[in-house]
Design a protein around this motif. Structure first.
Motif, PDB file in Angstrom:
ATOM      1  N   SER A  19       0.789  -1.193   0.111  1.00 51.53           N
ATOM      2  CA  SER A  19       0.002   0.153  -0.032  1.00 51.53           C
ATOM      3  C   SER A  19       0.917   1.355  -0.108  1.00 51.53           C
ATOM      4  O   SER A  19       0.385   2.146  -0.680  1.00 51.53           O
ATOM      5  CB  SER A  19      -1.145  -0.210   1.096  1.00 51.53           C
ATOM      6  N   SER A  20       1.967   1.320   0.507  1.00 49.07           N
ATOM      7  CA  SER A  20       3.006   2.318   0.606  1.00 49.07           C
ATOM      8  C   SER A  20       3.350   2.390  -0.860  1.00 49.07           C
ATOM      9  O   SER A  20       3.567   3.783  -1.146  1.00 49.07           O
ATOM     10  CB  SER A  20       3.962   2.306   1.627  1.00 49.07           C
ATOM     11  N   PHE A  23       0.458   4.007  -2.845  1.00 48.63           N
ATOM     12  CA  PHE A  23       0.201   5.460  -2.504  1.00 48.63           C
ATOM     13  C   PHE A  23       1.459   6.119  -3.040  1.00 48.63           C
ATOM     14  O   PHE A  23       1.253   7.412  -3.660  1.00 48.63           O
ATOM     15  CB  PHE A  23      -0.259   5.710  -1.354  1.00 48.63           C
ATOM     16  N   LYS A  42      -1.880   9.408   2.741  1.00 49.11           N
ATOM     17  CA  LYS A  42      -2.101   7.984   2.773  1.00 49.11           C
ATOM     18  C   LYS A  42      -0.704   7.311   2.806  1.00 49.11           C
ATOM     19  O   LYS A  42      -0.549   6.098   3.538  1.00 49.11           O
ATOM     20  CB  LYS A  42      -2.923   7.470   1.735  1.00 49.11           C
ATOM     21  N   ILE A  45       0.504   7.299   6.249  1.00 52.11           N
ATOM     22  CA  ILE A  45      -0.019   6.462   7.120  1.00 52.11           C
ATOM     23  C   ILE A  45       0.496   4.991   7.022  1.00 52.11           C
ATOM     24  O   ILE A  45       0.743   4.241   7.739  1.00 52.11           O
ATOM     25  CB  ILE A  45      -1.552   6.599   7.032  1.00 52.11           C
ATOM     26  N   SER A  46       0.666   4.603   5.758  1.00 49.61           N
ATOM     27  CA  SER A  46       1.019   3.169   5.582  1.00 49.61           C
ATOM     28  C   SER A  46       2.336   3.035   5.814  1.00 49.61           C
ATOM     29  O   SER A  46       2.749   1.857   6.342  1.00 49.61           O
ATOM     30  CB  SER A  46       0.891   2.986   3.893  1.00 49.61           C
ATOM     31  N   HIS A  90      -3.990  14.244   5.835  1.00 45.17           N
ATOM     32  CA  HIS A  90      -5.138  13.781   5.358  1.00 45.17           C
ATOM     33  C   HIS A  90      -6.493  14.772   5.570  1.00 45.17           C
ATOM     34  O   HIS A  90      -7.215  15.048   4.833  1.00 45.17           O
ATOM     35  CB  HIS A  90      -5.319  12.229   5.436  1.00 45.17           C
ATOM     36  N   SER A  94      -8.170  16.680   2.886  1.00 49.78           N
ATOM     37  CA  SER A  94      -9.586  16.272   2.348  1.00 49.78           C
ATOM     38  C   SER A  94     -10.595  17.379   2.792  1.00 49.78           C
ATOM     39  O   SER A  94     -11.532  17.631   1.875  1.00 49.78           O
ATOM     40  CB  SER A  94      -9.743  15.157   3.137  1.00 49.78           C
TER      41      SER A  94
END
Length: 99
Positions: A19-20, A23, A42, A45-46, A90, A94
């Motif tokens: 996932s890292s 992203f 994101k 976070i990953s 984020h 957002s």
């Protein structure tokens, strides 16, 4: 029991790495600045989750030397900081995308 924990931690590590990586590519390929920043958040976070999982692997699955515990604690602090920064970024971006 230890084998089950080991498989779970290693599979979570692989998911966090993938996932890292996803992203990271998404952040670098995006043309819009807000979408780029959201993907970067994101990714943070990953990466934070990946560092915390690495710390857990270091501290609990191998023989407990003091150097491993110190490195594991350092990874845990860096991971927590990455997660905090990613969640904060984020939230900021957002809200900016909505408004």
């Amino acid at each position: 029991m230890i084998d089950t924990i080991q498989y779970i931690l290693y599979s979570l590590l692989i998911v966090a790495c993938l996932s890292s990586l996803f992203f990271s590519f998404k952040s670098r390929r995006s043309l819009e600045p807000v979408t780029r920043a959201l993907a970067g958040a994101k990714m943070n976070i990953s990466m934070g989750l990946m560092l915390i999982i690495l710390a857990l692997i270091q501290m609990f699955l191998f023989s407990g030397s003091s150097l491993r515990v110190v490195i594991g604690a350092l990874f845990m602090v860096l991971g927590a900081f990455n997660i905090f920064a990613g969640i904060r970024n984020h939230g900021v971006y957002s809200r900016q995308k909505q408004g």
